[in-house]
Design a protein around this motif. Structure first.
Motif, PDB file in Angstrom:
ATOM      1  N   LYS A   1      44.033 -25.891   5.775  1.00 19.50           N
ATOM      2  CA  LYS A   1      43.445 -27.230   5.661  1.00 19.50           C
ATOM      3  C   LYS A   1      44.225 -28.165   4.748  1.00 19.50           C
ATOM      4  O   LYS A   1      44.231 -29.380   4.949  1.00 19.50           O
ATOM      5  CB  LYS A   1      42.015 -27.129   5.117  1.00 19.50           C
ATOM      6  CG  LYS A   1      41.005 -26.469   6.024  1.00 19.50           C
ATOM      7  CD  LYS A   1      39.631 -26.511   5.351  1.00 19.50           C
ATOM      8  CE  LYS A   1      38.543 -25.902   6.220  1.00 19.50           C
ATOM      9  NZ  LYS A   1      37.213 -25.979   5.555  1.00 19.50           N
TER      10      LYS A   1
ATOM     11  N   LEU B   1      46.584 -31.048   6.063  1.00 23.68           N
ATOM     12  CA  LEU B   1      46.179 -31.889   7.188  1.00 23.68           C
ATOM     13  C   LEU B   1      46.244 -33.381   6.880  1.00 23.68           C
ATOM     14  O   LEU B   1      46.743 -34.170   7.685  1.00 23.68           O
ATOM     15  CB  LEU B   1      44.770 -31.507   7.647  1.00 23.68           C
ATOM     16  CG  LEU B   1      44.676 -30.178   8.402  1.00 23.68           C
ATOM     17  CD1 LEU B   1      43.217 -29.767   8.591  1.00 23.68           C
ATOM     18  CD2 LEU B   1      45.380 -30.284   9.753  1.00 23.68           C
TER      19      LEU B   1
ATOM     20  N   THR C   1      43.351 -34.423  16.590  1.00 17.51           N
ATOM     21  CA  THR C   1      43.559 -33.040  16.182  1.00 17.51           C
ATOM     22  C   THR C   1      43.303 -32.156  17.404  1.00 17.51           C
ATOM     23  O   THR C   1      42.577 -32.528  18.318  1.00 17.51           O
ATOM     24  CB  THR C   1      42.597 -32.610  15.065  1.00 17.51           C
ATOM     25  OG1 THR C   1      41.237 -32.751  15.531  1.00 17.51           O
ATOM     26  CG2 THR C   1      42.806 -33.438  13.809  1.00 17.51           C
TER      27      THR C   1
ATOM     28  N   GLU D   1      39.706 -36.598   6.532  1.00 14.21           N
ATOM     29  CA  GLU D   1      39.382 -35.884   5.291  1.00 14.21           C
ATOM     30  C   GLU D   1      37.895 -35.562   5.222  1.00 14.21           C
ATOM     31  O   GLU D   1      37.501 -34.463   4.795  1.00 14.21           O
ATOM     32  CB  GLU D   1      39.810 -36.712   4.076  1.00 14.21           C
ATOM     33  CG  GLU D   1      41.312 -36.783   3.895  1.00 14.21           C
ATOM     34  CD  GLU D   1      41.721 -37.677   2.740  1.00 14.21           C
ATOM     35  OE1 GLU D   1      42.644 -37.305   1.993  1.00 14.21           O
ATOM     36  OE2 GLU D   1      41.113 -38.770   2.592  1.00 14.21           O
TER      37      GLU D   1
ATOM     38  N   VAL E   1      37.278 -32.641   7.658  1.00  9.75           N
ATOM     39  CA  VAL E   1      37.795 -31.365   7.162  1.00  9.75           C
ATOM     40  C   VAL E   1      36.907 -30.801   6.060  1.00  9.75           C
ATOM     41  O   VAL E   1      36.723 -29.580   5.950  1.00  9.75           O
ATOM     42  CB  VAL E   1      39.252 -31.534   6.665  1.00  9.75           C
ATOM     43  CG1 VAL E   1      39.744 -30.272   5.969  1.00  9.75           C
ATOM     44  CG2 VAL E   1      40.167 -31.878   7.838  1.00  9.75           C
TER      45      VAL E   1
ATOM     46  N   PHE F   1      33.846 -28.936  10.662  1.00 12.18           N
ATOM     47  CA  PHE F   1      35.257 -28.604  10.892  1.00 12.18           C
ATOM     48  C   PHE F   1      35.380 -27.297  11.666  1.00 12.18           C
ATOM     49  O   PHE F   1      34.791 -26.286  11.312  1.00 12.18           O
ATOM     50  CB  PHE F   1      36.008 -28.485   9.571  1.00 12.18           C
ATOM     51  CG  PHE F   1      37.462 -28.113   9.740  1.00 12.18           C
ATOM     52  CD1 PHE F   1      38.366 -29.023  10.240  1.00 12.18           C
ATOM     53  CD2 PHE F   1      37.910 -26.839   9.402  1.00 12.18           C
ATOM     54  CE1 PHE F   1      39.707 -28.679  10.401  1.00 12.18           C
ATOM     55  CE2 PHE F   1      39.252 -26.487   9.560  1.00 12.18           C
ATOM     56  CZ  PHE F   1      40.144 -27.418  10.060  1.00 12.18           C
TER      57      PHE F   1
ATOM     58  N   GLU G   1      37.468 -24.220  12.605  1.00 11.54           N
ATOM     59  CA  GLU G   1      38.617 -23.418  12.187  1.00 11.54           C
ATOM     60  C   GLU G   1      39.357 -22.904  13.417  1.00 11.54           C
ATOM     61  O   GLU G   1      38.764 -22.242  14.271  1.00 11.54           O
ATOM     62  CB  GLU G   1      38.153 -22.230  11.348  1.00 11.54           C
ATOM     63  CG  GLU G   1      37.640 -22.605   9.961  1.00 11.54           C
ATOM     64  CD  GLU G   1      38.762 -22.835   8.966  1.00 11.54           C
ATOM     65  OE1 GLU G   1      39.950 -22.716   9.349  1.00 11.54           O
ATOM     66  OE2 GLU G   1      38.441 -23.149   7.804  1.00 11.54           O
TER      67      GLU G   1
ATOM     68  N   THR H   1      46.260 -25.938  13.037  1.00 12.96           N
ATOM     69  CA  THR H   1      45.709 -27.180  13.579  1.00 12.96           C
ATOM     70  C   THR H   1      46.866 -28.134  13.862  1.00 12.96           C
ATOM     71  O   THR H   1      47.797 -28.244  13.062  1.00 12.96           O
ATOM     72  CB  THR H   1      44.738 -27.836  12.587  1.00 12.96           C
ATOM     73  OG1 THR H   1      43.647 -26.946  12.329  1.00 12.96           O
ATOM     74  CG2 THR H   1      44.185 -29.145  13.139  1.00 12.96           C
TER      75      THR H   1
END
Length: 308
Positions: free
Chosen positions: A119, A122, A135, A156, A159, A164, A166, A172
């Motif tokens: 993460k 990102l 994404t 942000e 995430v 979010f 995974e 990602t």
């Protein structure tokens, strides 16, 4: 007796192929690879092997089916068995990074993409990309992880939230958003490395574009999601991209695939997905008088006859 061996983890998706093989009288064996063991000291059976393993297997609780399939394919290749969509095809099925490298090696345009593990990187990758961006998961299928963002701050917040998703392989992708003048993508279907047809897919309702997913649990003759507004086979599709795709498939030993692209507002065609476990929309095919699964069944029949 030689048989066709179907390597897969989804009986619903493989059922139409098995029906087509039954109609042609082609003997086959169902190799459902979810759990099991593989004795490397043994010799594989004779026949033709068709790999239909899917990158989205983990969404059906078949977490390690692709890894199992990779081991089986390596074993089959060691013994020089005839395989349609062998190990290289599976590698591309499981990695969009690998797909883009293969496409670009043949001069095929792909969206700018940054692969991020974990993460932490990102937001920085998104800043480098610039908004808007999307994404997606590197190992995906079924539109996994595909979201559109208008700002880094929006990413942000996502995430940091429980929403979010995974990615199963930890990777990602931050990808250039292609703004198309109309909400559709084009999917080109190939069987035996030959072009079968192109289908126009409406994206106005989102990114879940697998033809089989829309009506898996419903009668395809009545499900409204399979209407021509969603999937429609393009009559007489003729574009230079077909030969580009054929060249890429041959270079990577891929025999059956659906390849997706989108045209930007400035007329550039970007290719963003190779589906080596391809499915077909029954209603669109019925309307156009075409059948991808029958084409695969005939291909397997011919391959089996070569061994006789």
């Amino acid at each position: 007796m030689h048989k066709v061996h179907i390597i897969h983890e989804n009986r619903e998706w493989s059922a139409p192929l098995m029906e087509a093989l039954d109609m042609l009288g082609v003997p086959y064996e169902d190799w459902f690879l979810d759990e099991g063991s593989l004795d490397l000291s043994k010799v594989p059976p004779a026949g033709v092997f068709y790999n239909r393993m899917s990158a989205s297997s983990h969404t059906r609780d078949h977490r390690f089916a692709p890894e199992y399939a990779a081991a089986v394919l390596a074993w089959l290749e060691r013994h020089d068995r005839r395989i349609l969509n062998p190990g290289r095809a599976l590698q591309l099925e499981l990695s969009k990074v690998a797909q883009y490298a293969a496409l670009e090696a043949e001069g095929i345009l792909t969206p700018r993409t940054i692969a991020v593990v974990g993460k932490a990187g990102l937001a920085k990758a998104a800043e480098e990309m610039g908004a808007p961006f999307i994404t997606k998961h590197n190992r995906a299928g079924k539109g996994l992880g595909v979201r559109l963002f208008q700002s880094v701050e929006e990413l942000e917040s996502y995430v940091a939230s429980d929403a979010f998703e995974e990615p199963i392989d930890g990777i990602t992708l931050i990808q250039q958003y292609i703004a198309a003048p109309e909400p559709f993508i084009t999917r080109c279907e190939f069987v035996g490395q030959e072009f079968v047809y192109a289908v126009r897919v409406d994206t106005s309702e989102g990114f879940l574009l697998c033809p089989a997913d829309e009506c898996q649990d419903e009668d395809a003759t009545v499900c409204p999601a399979t209407s021509a507004a969603k999937f429609e086979i393009i009559e007489d599709f003729d574009d230079a991209i077909i030969e580009d795709y054929r060249r890429m498939l041959i270079a990577n030993d891929i025999h059956v695939a659906g390849i997706e692209n989108i045209i930007s507002a400035d007329g550039q065609r970007y290719t963003y997905d190779i589906n080596t476990n391809t499915n077909y929309n029954p209603r669109a095919e019925h309307k156009a008088g075409k059948s991808g699964m029958k084409a695969i069944a005939f291909l397997l029949k011919r391959e089996l006859e070569r061994l006789s």
